[in-house]
Scaffold this motif. Structure first.
Motif, PDB file in Angstrom:
ATOM      1  N   ASP A  82       0.834  -1.208   0.000  1.00 41.30           N
ATOM      2  CA  ASP A  82       0.000   0.000   0.000  1.00 41.30           C
ATOM      3  C   ASP A  82       0.870   1.260   0.000  1.00 41.30           C
ATOM      4  N   ILE A  83       0.350   2.295  -0.636  1.00 38.96           N
ATOM      5  CA  ILE A  83       1.097   3.557  -0.732  1.00 38.96           C
ATOM      6  C   ILE A  83       0.324   4.692  -0.072  1.00 38.96           C
ATOM      7  N   LEU A  84       0.982   5.374   0.849  1.00 39.16           N
ATOM      8  CA  LEU A  84       0.401   6.545   1.522  1.00 39.16           C
ATOM      9  C   LEU A  84       0.976   7.803   0.878  1.00 39.16           C
ATOM     10  N   THR A  85       0.120   8.729   0.523  1.00 37.82           N
ATOM     11  CA  THR A  85       0.600   9.997  -0.038  1.00 37.82           C
ATOM     12  C   THR A  85       0.019  11.155   0.753  1.00 37.82           C
ATOM     13  N   LEU A  86       0.854  12.153   1.000  1.00 39.06           N
ATOM     14  CA  LEU A  86       0.385  13.389   1.621  1.00 39.06           C
ATOM     15  C   LEU A  86       0.466  14.478   0.572  1.00 39.06           C
ATOM     16  N   SER A  87      -0.594  15.268   0.472  1.00 38.38           N
ATOM     17  CA  SER A  87      -0.583  16.377  -0.476  1.00 38.38           C
ATOM     18  C   SER A  87       0.039  17.596   0.201  1.00 38.38           C
ATOM     19  N   PHE A  88      -0.630  18.730   0.228  1.00 37.71           N
ATOM     20  CA  PHE A  88      -0.013  19.929   0.823  1.00 37.71           C
ATOM     21  C   PHE A  88      -0.721  20.311   2.121  1.00 37.71           C
ATOM     22  N   ALA A  89      -0.004  21.017   2.987  1.00 33.61           N
ATOM     23  CA  ALA A  89      -0.541  21.360   4.310  1.00 33.61           C
ATOM     24  C   ALA A  89      -1.615  22.439   4.205  1.00 33.61           C
ATOM     25  N   ARG A  90      -2.735  22.254   4.886  1.00 31.44           N
ATOM     26  CA  ARG A  90      -3.779  23.265   4.903  1.00 31.44           C
ATOM     27  C   ARG A  90      -3.729  24.066   6.210  1.00 31.44           C
ATOM     28  N   ASP A  91      -4.196  23.466   7.297  1.00 31.43           N
ATOM     29  CA  ASP A  91      -4.372  24.255   8.529  1.00 31.43           C
ATOM     30  C   ASP A  91      -3.205  24.159   9.485  1.00 31.43           C
ATOM     31  N   GLY A  92      -2.009  24.138   9.003  1.00 28.01           N
ATOM     32  CA  GLY A  92      -0.861  24.002   9.890  1.00 28.01           C
ATOM     33  C   GLY A  92       0.350  23.787   9.030  1.00 28.01           C
ATOM     34  N   ILE A 123      -9.231  15.995  19.942  1.00 29.39           N
ATOM     35  CA  ILE A 123      -8.511  16.375  18.718  1.00 29.39           C
ATOM     36  C   ILE A 123      -8.274  17.883  18.718  1.00 29.39           C
ATOM     37  N   PRO A 124      -7.008  18.317  18.570  1.00 33.44           N
ATOM     38  CA  PRO A 124      -6.736  19.757  18.625  1.00 33.44           C
ATOM     39  C   PRO A 124      -7.225  20.478  17.374  1.00 33.44           C
ATOM     40  N   ASN A 125      -7.555  21.748  17.523  1.00 31.52           N
ATOM     41  CA  ASN A 125      -7.926  22.585  16.389  1.00 31.52           C
ATOM     42  C   ASN A 125      -6.694  23.295  15.873  1.00 31.52           C
ATOM     43  N   LEU A 126      -6.360  23.034  14.619  1.00 33.69           N
ATOM     44  CA  LEU A 126      -5.230  23.753  14.025  1.00 33.69           C
ATOM     45  C   LEU A 126      -5.776  24.783  13.058  1.00 33.69           C
ATOM     46  N   SER A 127      -5.033  25.850  12.870  1.00 32.28           N
ATOM     47  CA  SER A 127      -5.520  26.908  11.996  1.00 32.28           C
ATOM     48  C   SER A 127      -4.357  27.652  11.367  1.00 32.28           C
ATOM     49  N   ARG A 128      -4.658  28.424  10.328  1.00 25.06           N
ATOM     50  CA  ARG A 128      -3.618  29.251   9.694  1.00 25.06           C
ATOM     51  C   ARG A 128      -3.365  30.496  10.512  1.00 25.06           C
ATOM     52  N   HIS A 129      -4.129  30.685  11.584  1.00 26.91           N
ATOM     53  CA  HIS A 129      -3.894  31.800  12.485  1.00 26.91           C
ATOM     54  C   HIS A 129      -3.489  31.228  13.846  1.00 26.91           C
ATOM     55  N   VAL A 130      -2.215  31.322  14.153  1.00 22.26           N
ATOM     56  CA  VAL A 130      -1.695  30.717  15.383  1.00 22.26           C
ATOM     57  C   VAL A 130      -1.647  31.790  16.478  1.00 22.26           C
ATOM     58  N   VAL A 131      -2.342  31.544  17.577  1.00 17.78           N
ATOM     59  CA  VAL A 131      -2.373  32.504  18.679  1.00 17.78           C
ATOM     60  C   VAL A 131      -1.536  31.952  19.829  1.00 17.78           C
ATOM     61  N   LEU A 132      -0.550  32.696  20.242  1.00 20.79           N
ATOM     62  CA  LEU A 132       0.403  32.219  21.248  1.00 20.79           C
ATOM     63  C   LEU A 132       0.314  33.061  22.511  1.00 20.79           C
ATOM     64  N   ARG A 133      -0.019  32.408  23.627  1.00 18.21           N
ATOM     65  CA  ARG A 133      -0.039  33.126  24.903  1.00 18.21           C
ATOM     66  C   ARG A 133       1.398  33.276  25.394  1.00 18.21           C
ATOM     67  N   SER A 134       1.739  34.479  25.837  1.00 17.55           N
ATOM     68  CA  SER A 134       3.138  34.782  26.115  1.00 17.55           C
ATOM     69  C   SER A 134       3.330  35.575  27.391  1.00 17.55           C
ATOM     70  N   LEU A 135       4.541  35.500  27.886  1.00 23.34           N
ATOM     71  CA  LEU A 135       4.972  36.247  29.076  1.00 23.34           C
ATOM     72  C   LEU A 135       6.234  37.033  28.731  1.00 23.34           C
ATOM     73  N   PRO A 136       6.555  38.048  29.518  1.00 17.40           N
ATOM     74  CA  PRO A 136       7.773  38.807  29.236  1.00 17.40           C
ATOM     75  C   PRO A 136       9.029  37.942  29.305  1.00 17.40           C
ATOM     76  N   ALA A 137       9.969  38.243  28.428  1.00 14.84           N
ATOM     77  CA  ALA A 137      11.299  37.623  28.438  1.00 14.84           C
ATOM     78  C   ALA A 137      12.281  38.688  28.960  1.00 14.84           C
ATOM     79  N   PRO A 138      13.551  38.334  29.183  1.00 14.55           N
ATOM     80  CA  PRO A 138      14.461  39.234  29.925  1.00 14.55           C
ATOM     81  C   PRO A 138      14.556  40.685  29.440  1.00 14.55           C
TER      82      PRO A 138
END
Lengths: 314, 243
Positions: free
Chosen positions: A98-108, A168-183
Motif C-alpha cells: 500500500d502507498i500513503l501519499t500526503l498532499s499539501f498542508a492546509r491548517d498548519g 482532537i486539537p484545532n489547528l488553523s492558519r492563524h496561530v495565537v500564542l499566549r506569552s509572558l515577558p522575556a528578559p
C-alpha cells in the motif's frame, strides 16, 4: 519496513528530543509539534515518544512493505492510501504494498506519521531526532529521500485506537500564542508594547525548524537598548527576539542555544506545541498571559491529556 | 579599573556583586550580572557563573542550565517546582557560593595553523593592529582563554576577551561557508567554529582538532568553564593532525 518514494518538502525522523544539552550548544530538536506527534503515536498503540515521521508542508509518499497500522496527526494534508482519501487524526490499517501519499498542508505546517511499533533508528545522545545543521540523528542526519528504507521495531504495544471526541486539537492558519515577558521586555519602546499584541504578524518564507522570521509592524527597542550591543545570552524555543530591523524572530525546536538580540516575549509552555504548526504565510498573534495563570493553564492541559496519553506532558 | 569600586564595597567576599534574577517566560529564570561600567567582559563574573552552574546542577529540578558570558539560564521542571521556588533555590545557591570561585583547571591545548588558507582574514587584522604576522600570532596564542559559553551551533566555543589590538568587527556580510575548527574574531570576542557553517567572524586560523565529533564517545572536546591554550603549528602539519 517502510520505503520512502518521495521525501516531500522536508520529512525528518523525530522523537521527544535530546534534552539538557543546551550548555553544549546542542538544541533539543524533537517533534516540533510534540502534541500531534504524541497523538499519532498513541493512535498507533506506541509509547507517546516512539520515533515517527515529521513531514513539513507535504509531498511525502511512502510504501509499506508489510501489513501494519499507522497513526496520522497534525496538519491536514489531504492524505490518501492507494488514491483513497483517509481522515486525519485516525489510525489506518494498511497491507503490504500500500502507498500513503500526503498532499499539501492546509491548517498548519507539520503532519506526523507513527507506525505501529515505532521506527527502529540508532540513537545519538539518547535520541533519534534529526538535527540537520549538525547532521545528526535520523538517517545520516539528513531529511528523508526517495529510496530510504526504514525498519520498524516490534516492541510490545497496545492495539491501534482512535482519538475520542473532544481530544482532537484545532489547528488553523492563524496561530495565537499566549506569552509572558522575556528578559529584555523592559527595553521595548512604549508603542511597540501595544503593537505587539494588537496586529498579527505573518510568518515569512524564512520559517523552518530553527525559527520563524515574522513580518508585520516594526517592533523597536528603546533608544537606550539600541545603543549598547548585547552580549550573547541563552535562548530557548518559544522566545521572540527583535533584531535591529524590527522584524521579530521566533525560536523553534532547533533554534540556537544562545543569541545576541533582545528577547522580549516567551511563549508559555502549554502553547509551545503550536510553534510546530506555523507555516510560511501563517498569521501569528501574541496574547498577553498573566504569570500566575501560566502554571494553571499547563496543569489543566496536562491533567486533561494525561488520562489519555500515558506519561505525556506539554 | 572600575572593579576596584566593587572591591571596596565587598572586600571580604568577592569582587562580584549579586546578580539580577529576571523572569524568562513561565519556566525559566535568567541570572544576569552587571558588568563593571565601561567593560564588556569580566573573568570574575564568568568564573562565578560557571561555579554557580555547577552548584545548581546538583539538583534534579532543572531541565537546562546554560551558562553564558554574563548570564546563566535556569529552566526548571514546572511539574516539580514553581517559579518562586526556583528563584529562592537560586538565591540560596548564590548566597552559599564560595567566595572567589575558580573556574575548572581543565586546560585544553589547541593546535592552530594561523594565516594562509586557514586564516584568510589575518591580513585585515594585521593592518588595523599594525602588528607583524609573527607578533599577531604570538599575541593571540600567548593568552590563556576562558571558554565562556558554547552556543550558536554544537561545539561553537565562545572564548574570553582577545588582546585589544586584535579586536575587529565582524564581516558586514557573513561567509556562506566557514570550515569546522576555524578560529575567529568578532569585536572583542574570539571563538572556534565547532562545525562547518555560515558565519561572519574574521577567520585568523584553524585547528585540525574536531570540537564536535558525533563518532566519539564524548562528542564534545570543549566544555564551558574549560581553559584554552592555543599552540601555533605550521600549516604543513595541519593534515597530519586530522586523524
Amino acid at each position: 519496513m517502510i520505503e520512502i518514494l518521495n521525501g516531500g518538502t522536508q520529512t525528518t525522523i523525530q522523537d521527544s528530543g535530546r534534552h539538557g544539552l543546551r550548555h553544549l550548544g546542542m538544541p533539543a530538536s524533537g517533534a516540533a509539534d510534540k502534541f500531534s506527534f504524541a497523538l499519532a503515536n498513541w493512535m498507533a498503540g506506541n509509547r507517546w515518544d516512539a520515533p515517527a515521521l515529521e513531514c513539513a508542508l507535504g509531498g511525502l509518499h511512502i510504501r509499506f512493505t508489510s501489513d501494519t497500522t499507522f497513526g496520522l496527526a497534525g496538519a491536514e494534508m489531504w492524505a490518501q492510501v492507494n488514491g483513497q482519501n483517509i481522515k486525519n487524526f485516525t489510525a489506518i490499517s494498511v497491507h503490504k504494498g500500500d502507498i500513503l501519499t500526503l498532499s499539501f498542508a492546509r491548517d498548519g505546517c507539520r503532519a506526523y506519521i507513527a507506525i505501529a511499533g515505532g521506527l527502529k533508528i540508532p540513537e545519538f545522545m539518547a535520541s533519534v531526532s534529526t538535527y540537520l545543521p549538525a547532521k545528526i540523528g535520523g538517517i545520516d542526519g539528513r531529511a528523508l529521500k526517495a529510496g530510504d528504507k526504514l525498519p520498524i521495531s516490534h516492541r510490545p504495544r497496545e492495539m491501534p485506537r482512535s482519538i475520542p471526541k473532544g481530544f482532537i486539537p484545532n489547528l488553523s492558519r492563524h496561530v495565537v500564542l499566549r506569552s509572558l515577558p522575556a528578559p529584555e521586555w523592559d527595553g521595548l519602546d512604549k508603542a511597540s508594547r501595544r503593537h505587539l499584541f494588537v496586529s498579527p504578524f505573518h510568518a515569512s518564507s524564512a520559517t523552518d525548524r530553527m525559527g520563524s522570521r515574522l513580518r508585520g509592524d516594526k517592533i523597536s527597542m528603546s533608544k537606550q537598548m539600541t545603543e549598547v550591543s548585547m552580549t550573547s545570552s541563552p535562548l530557548i524555543p518559544g522566545t521572540l527576539q527583535v533584531p535591529a530591523d524590527g522584524q521579530p524572530i521566533l525560536a523553534l525546536a532547533d533554534g540556537h542555544c544562545t543569541g545576541g538580540y533582545p528577547r522580549i516575549l516567551q511563549v508559555i509552555r502549554a502553547d509551545l506545541w503550536l510553534l510546530g504548526q506555523i507555516a510560511p504565510g501563517s498569521q501569528v498573534s501574541f496574547r498577553r498571559c498573566l504569570s500566575e495563570d501560566a502554571p494553571q493553564i499547563l496543569k489543566a492541559r496536562n491533567s486533561f491529556y494525561n488520562g489519555l496519553i500515558d506519561g505525556f506532558s506539554f | 579599573m572600575p572593579l576596584k569600586k566593587n572591591q571596596s564595597l565587598n572586600t571580604a567576599r568577592n569582587t562580584v556583586q549579586d546578580p539580577h534574577l529576571l523572569d524568562y517566560g513561565d519556566s525559566s529564570v535568567l541570572i544576569h550580572y552587571d558588568l563593571p561600567a565601561g567593560t564588556h567582559y569580566s573573568a570574575d563574573i564568568n568564573n562565578t557563573i560557571h561555579a554557580l552552574a555547577q552548584a545548581l546542577r546538583t539538583s534534579q529540578n532543572w531541565l537546562e542550565i546554560v551558562p553564558a558570558y554574563d548570564s546563566l539560564l535556569c529552566q526548571f521542571d514546572m511539574s516539580k517546582i514553581t517559579l518562586s521556588a526556583a528563584k529562592s533555590s537560586i538565591k540560596k545557591h548564590i548566597k552559599n557560593l564560595k567566595p572567589k570561585p575558580k573556574s575548572t583547571q581543565n586546560v585544553i591545548e589547541i593546535p592552530v595553523a594561523y594565516g594562509g588558507a586557514h586564516g584568510p582574514d589575518i591580513d585585515a587584522i594585521q593592518k588595523t593592529s599594525k602588528l607583524s604576522h609573527k607578533a599577531l600570532v604570538k599575541l593571540h596564542a600567548e593568552t590563556l582563554y576562558n571558554v565562556c559559553m558554547l552556543g550558536f551551533i554544537p561545539g561553537f566555543s565562545f572564548l574570553s576577551e582577545a588582546p585589544e589590538p586584535l579586536h575587529h568587527p565582524r564581516h558586514a556580510t557573513p561567509r556562506a561557508h566557514v570550515p569546522a575548527g576555524s578560529i575567529g574574531i568578532a569585536g572583542w570576542q574570539t571563538g572556534i567554529y565547532g562545525l562547518d557553517s555560515p558565519g561572519g567572524w574574521q577567520i585568523i586560523g584553524r585547528t585540525p582538532l574536531k570540537l564536535f565529533d558525533p563518532s566519539r564517545e564524548d562528542p564534545f572536546l570543549i566544555k564551558a568553564g574549560d581553559k584554552i591554550q592555543f599552540i601555533p603549528i605550521d600549516a604543513k602539519f595541519f593534515d597530519g593532525f586530522s586523524v
